[in-house]
Design an enzyme around this catalytic site. Sequence first.
Site, PDB file in Angstrom:
ATOM      1  N   LYS A  96      24.023  35.659  33.360  1.00  0.00           N
ATOM      2  CA  LYS A  96      23.288  34.438  33.021  1.00  0.00           C
ATOM      3  C   LYS A  96      22.345  34.114  34.169  1.00  0.00           C
ATOM      4  O   LYS A  96      22.779  33.902  35.295  1.00  0.00           O
ATOM      5  CB  LYS A  96      24.247  33.271  32.802  1.00  0.00           C
ATOM      6  CG  LYS A  96      24.874  33.241  31.423  1.00  0.00           C
ATOM      7  CD  LYS A  96      25.564  31.899  31.186  1.00  0.00           C
ATOM      8  CE  LYS A  96      26.201  31.838  29.825  1.00  0.00           C
ATOM      9  NZ  LYS A  96      26.891  30.543  29.599  1.00  0.00           N
ATOM     10  N   HIS A 105      27.102  19.086  33.347  1.00  0.00           N
ATOM     11  CA  HIS A 105      25.646  19.208  33.322  1.00  0.00           C
ATOM     12  C   HIS A 105      24.995  17.843  33.110  1.00  0.00           C
ATOM     13  O   HIS A 105      23.950  17.548  33.689  1.00  0.00           O
ATOM     14  CB  HIS A 105      25.213  20.157  32.199  1.00  0.00           C
ATOM     15  CG  HIS A 105      25.511  21.600  32.486  1.00  0.00           C
ATOM     16  ND1 HIS A 105      25.404  22.586  31.540  1.00  0.00           N
ATOM     17  CD2 HIS A 105      25.911  22.206  33.623  1.00  0.00           C
ATOM     18  CE1 HIS A 105      25.729  23.752  32.083  1.00  0.00           C
ATOM     19  NE2 HIS A 105      26.038  23.551  33.341  1.00  0.00           N
ATOM     20  N   GLU A 118      27.680  35.064  24.512  1.00  0.00           N
ATOM     21  CA  GLU A 118      28.302  33.779  24.234  1.00  0.00           C
ATOM     22  C   GLU A 118      28.235  33.403  22.760  1.00  0.00           C
ATOM     23  O   GLU A 118      27.865  32.283  22.394  1.00  0.00           O
ATOM     24  CB  GLU A 118      27.670  32.682  25.101  1.00  0.00           C
ATOM     25  CG  GLU A 118      28.555  31.462  25.205  1.00  0.00           C
ATOM     26  CD  GLU A 118      28.061  30.488  26.279  1.00  0.00           C
ATOM     27  OE1 GLU A 118      27.888  30.917  27.430  1.00  0.00           O
ATOM     28  OE2 GLU A 118      27.877  29.312  25.967  1.00  0.00           O
ATOM     29  N   GLU A 137      35.496  25.859  40.125  1.00  0.00           N
ATOM     30  CA  GLU A 137      35.386  26.956  39.155  1.00  0.00           C
ATOM     31  C   GLU A 137      36.652  27.812  39.162  1.00  0.00           C
ATOM     32  O   GLU A 137      37.071  28.340  38.131  1.00  0.00           O
ATOM     33  CB  GLU A 137      34.142  27.821  39.442  1.00  0.00           C
ATOM     34  CG  GLU A 137      32.807  27.074  39.348  1.00  0.00           C
ATOM     35  CD  GLU A 137      32.292  26.868  37.910  1.00  0.00           C
ATOM     36  OE1 GLU A 137      33.011  27.210  36.952  1.00  0.00           O
ATOM     37  OE2 GLU A 137      31.166  26.344  37.762  1.00  0.00           O
ATOM     38  N   ARG A 162       8.731  42.529  32.796  1.00  0.00           N
ATOM     39  CA  ARG A 162       9.703  42.534  31.686  1.00  0.00           C
ATOM     40  C   ARG A 162      11.055  43.111  32.071  1.00  0.00           C
ATOM     41  O   ARG A 162      11.818  43.568  31.221  1.00  0.00           O
ATOM     42  CB  ARG A 162       9.149  43.258  30.455  1.00  0.00           C
ATOM     43  CG  ARG A 162       7.917  42.577  29.877  1.00  0.00           C
ATOM     44  CD  ARG A 162       7.700  42.937  28.419  1.00  0.00           C
ATOM     45  NE  ARG A 162       6.447  42.345  27.954  1.00  0.00           N
ATOM     46  CZ  ARG A 162       5.264  42.950  27.985  1.00  0.00           C
ATOM     47  NH1 ARG A 162       5.159  44.182  28.426  1.00  0.00           N
ATOM     48  NH2 ARG A 162       4.183  42.332  27.563  1.00  0.00           N
ATOM     49  N   ARG A 186      33.143  33.510  25.180  1.00  0.00           N
ATOM     50  CA  ARG A 186      32.534  33.220  26.475  1.00  0.00           C
ATOM     51  C   ARG A 186      32.295  31.727  26.668  1.00  0.00           C
ATOM     52  O   ARG A 186      32.251  31.239  27.798  1.00  0.00           O
ATOM     53  CB  ARG A 186      31.220  33.997  26.631  1.00  0.00           C
ATOM     54  CG  ARG A 186      30.580  33.799  27.995  1.00  0.00           C
ATOM     55  CD  ARG A 186      29.501  34.815  28.323  1.00  0.00           C
ATOM     56  NE  ARG A 186      28.975  34.534  29.666  1.00  0.00           N
ATOM     57  CZ  ARG A 186      28.118  35.296  30.319  1.00  0.00           C
ATOM     58  NH1 ARG A 186      27.682  36.412  29.765  1.00  0.00           N
ATOM     59  NH2 ARG A 186      27.703  34.958  31.527  1.00  0.00           N
ATOM     60  N   LYS A 243      36.623  36.834  34.313  1.00  0.00           N
ATOM     61  CA  LYS A 243      35.220  36.725  33.908  1.00  0.00           C
ATOM     62  C   LYS A 243      34.713  38.046  33.345  1.00  0.00           C
ATOM     63  O   LYS A 243      34.027  38.077  32.320  1.00  0.00           O
ATOM     64  CB  LYS A 243      34.359  36.294  35.101  1.00  0.00           C
ATOM     65  CG  LYS A 243      32.877  36.206  34.755  1.00  0.00           C
ATOM     66  CD  LYS A 243      32.356  34.814  34.750  1.00  0.00           C
ATOM     67  CE  LYS A 243      30.939  34.738  34.221  1.00  0.00           C
ATOM     68  NZ  LYS A 243      30.191  33.621  34.769  1.00  0.00           N
ATOM     69  N   HIS A 292      27.216  21.326  41.833  1.00  0.00           N
ATOM     70  CA  HIS A 292      27.594  21.768  40.494  1.00  0.00           C
ATOM     71  C   HIS A 292      29.126  21.769  40.328  1.00  0.00           C
ATOM     72  O   HIS A 292      29.651  21.251  39.341  1.00  0.00           O
ATOM     73  CB  HIS A 292      27.034  23.166  40.234  1.00  0.00           C
ATOM     74  CG  HIS A 292      27.473  23.768  38.936  1.00  0.00           C
ATOM     75  ND1 HIS A 292      27.130  23.247  37.716  1.00  0.00           N
ATOM     76  CD2 HIS A 292      28.261  24.848  38.668  1.00  0.00           C
ATOM     77  CE1 HIS A 292      27.669  23.979  36.752  1.00  0.00           C
ATOM     78  NE2 HIS A 292      28.363  24.955  37.304  1.00  0.00           N
ATOM     79  N   ASN A 306      32.602  27.423  29.743  1.00  0.00           N
ATOM     80  CA  ASN A 306      31.870  26.165  29.912  1.00  0.00           C
ATOM     81  C   ASN A 306      32.801  24.960  29.981  1.00  0.00           C
ATOM     82  O   ASN A 306      32.339  23.818  29.929  1.00  0.00           O
ATOM     83  CB  ASN A 306      30.878  25.987  28.763  1.00  0.00           C
ATOM     84  CG  ASN A 306      29.817  27.066  28.768  1.00  0.00           C
ATOM     85  OD1 ASN A 306      29.312  27.446  29.827  1.00  0.00           O
ATOM     86  ND2 ASN A 306      29.496  27.590  27.606  1.00  0.00           N
ATOM     87  N   HIS A 319      31.720  21.831  31.613  1.00  0.00           N
ATOM     88  CA  HIS A 319      30.302  21.981  31.953  1.00  0.00           C
ATOM     89  C   HIS A 319      29.379  21.090  31.129  1.00  0.00           C
ATOM     90  O   HIS A 319      28.317  20.701  31.611  1.00  0.00           O
ATOM     91  CB  HIS A 319      29.881  23.445  31.826  1.00  0.00           C
ATOM     92  CG  HIS A 319      30.298  24.278  33.001  1.00  0.00           C
ATOM     93  ND1 HIS A 319      31.622  24.449  33.363  1.00  0.00           N
ATOM     94  CD2 HIS A 319      29.576  24.967  33.924  1.00  0.00           C
ATOM     95  CE1 HIS A 319      31.682  25.233  34.430  1.00  0.00           C
ATOM     96  NE2 HIS A 319      30.455  25.554  34.792  1.00  0.00           N
TER      97      HIS A 319
END
Lengths: 357, 357
Positions: free
Chosen positions: A143, A252, A237, A185, A121, A241, A227, A265, A245, A248
Amino acid sequence: MTQSATLNVELGDRSYPILIGEGLLGDAALLAARLRGPDAVVVTNDVVGPLYLGRLRDALGARISGVHVLPDGESHKHLASFAAIVDTLVEAGANRDTTVVALGGGVVGDVAGFAAACYQRGVDFLQLPTTLLAQVDSSVGGKTGVNHPGGKNLIGSFHQPVAVLIDLATLDTLPDRELSAGLAEVIKYGLLGDRGFFGWLEENMVALRRRDRTALEYAVRRCCDMKAAIVAADEREAGRRALLNLGHTFGHAIESITGYGTWLHGEAVAAGMMMAARASGLDDAAMNRIRALLEAAGLPVAPPHVGAERLRAAMQLDKKVLDGRLRLVLLHDIGDAHVTADFAEGALAAALASADG
Amino acid sequence: MTQSATLNVELGDRSYPILIGEGLLGDAALLAARLRGPDAVVVTNDVVGPLYLGRLRDALGARISGVHVLPDGESHKHLASFAAIVDTLVEAGANRDTTVVALGGGVVGDVAGFAAACYQRGVDFLQLPTTLLAQVDSSVGGKTGVNHPGGKNLIGSFHQPVAVLIDLATLDTLPDRELSAGLAEVIKYGLLGDRGFFGWLEENMVALRRRDRTALEYAVRRCCDMKAAIVAADEREAGRRALLNLGHTFGHAIESITGYGTWLHGEAVAAGMMMAARASGLDDAAMNRIRALLEAAGLPVAPPHVGAERLRAAMQLDKKVLDGRLRLVLLHDIGDAHVTADFAEGALAAALASADG
């Protein structure tokens, strides 16, 4: 070693530093100071490991209780890799005081971070990003996760690292294609929120591609600065935030349709940013500047010809689809992005049309 | 339906209510009010589903966008079940507004909760516990996860539910053996922190086993009250929450060695509490009271004969082993537990010896 900058991600009791410099990977004291417990398990891949694992072993010695080497590439960012890392942690006898160390690019960081988030955990997690993309983006902000055939990063967790140590010397061994992917990026930060930085990139793209250390150091620091501020303001987010993206949702979908790893990517994000710019209805002058900068970075400026409808369908499964409604990061102008579900369908259709044959 | 009590787990912006009553599963308004978005995906198992899924369907209708039915039992609490639930979520088109509803016992709640924690980095999660064990313990507190061959709950996450709805009517269909297993956790609360409740249990065990509704309601409410207070004080188990693991380090080792599902979790905890009591060096009077109460609940009071050394080795991988050092929850007396790494080796050996043939 030379440490040139320290930034901080301010998140209360989960705050952590980003150290930028040269030779950090070989700095035994610096590394050892980041381990809370006696031991560390290193996760890397079969390209980065042969290059840099030795330095880490020299620095940390017997404190490394296990090493997990993933195959290189986005196609291995899946639940089976996560499970294999957990197996390694069990074999190493890892407990709650163990630190998981990610030595590699975005895939290594995302999968190792997810394993650290879930092992018992949650255990400590140290990021040692070795690609430009990981240094400017994925290693900061917590993330973590893996891909699912149904969508990118569909399985994951927010789990902040205890520190991000960016050794710029690792960029020397980065393949050109990966350098370009990282620059996508970098350009994203200029596009979404810093027109001045976008202009700086137009002037310095040649220097960046020939790996001028001063230019790279400035670009990495500038991106990490942005960032860190965005993550501190909106860790989960809920709002701002989401600007990160930019490109993205389109990207994606490209990665998902072409098969993870076919397009890097960053390459998919580059084409995605062009599509976002088009869907934003920017004027020709702005479109031309964006296209020219992406091309100067060695990046694609259009999606593959997979068909507009197929791309749209893949976008619908993106995590940013709330309540079934597609939300996009669009641009008012270079340096000025916003998130909206209220966009002109015609503009989106025009952007998607670039995926038709 | 009759709602008899509402408790609250106070965790700031992650606070949530525990509602206790009869017929809650059929209360459409109550259920619907807990869904943030338009849809819910229900996770249940092949024993509970046939009994109670119909009621949920009647209450929520078309808002149920998917159902995942796990095979019953602890042996299915593994990463493959987690992955299968994620597949169902993708097929259902679940997005960030979807609520995962766990309808079942501890295994269903733990696995479904872990899927909710990780799907798109976290979606809402509603607990509808249908076993006594889940109602008094596992559904409250946000511990989610799956087992690994190397140890119990080795992979997981802290992810609090949005609410816990306890329908006491579901206990009518609980097999006797499962009722006894749940009573082990009930007895745990008395042992670890409430001597008065332990005494109440001695007086009311017969009523509990014949499923007297008033007695069960009191026991469930009392346990949830204690659990809510402990979780609110120490969500991440930095201190006091570890008391809830009384008997669990021994119990997990029993489950791991015998194969998950051979012993029910509560049965292993019962034997584990006896071993903890012995390792605590309690006097004969206290030992006799604990043994008598566990036996009255229909529970085992000794581990299987797997060998002391094998049990000790399995305990070393328990999550509570910090820095390689075994920590145990021991008793000063009935109702007075503490966590310590500083215990008499001889007392532990005496406790483990009960696992020798």
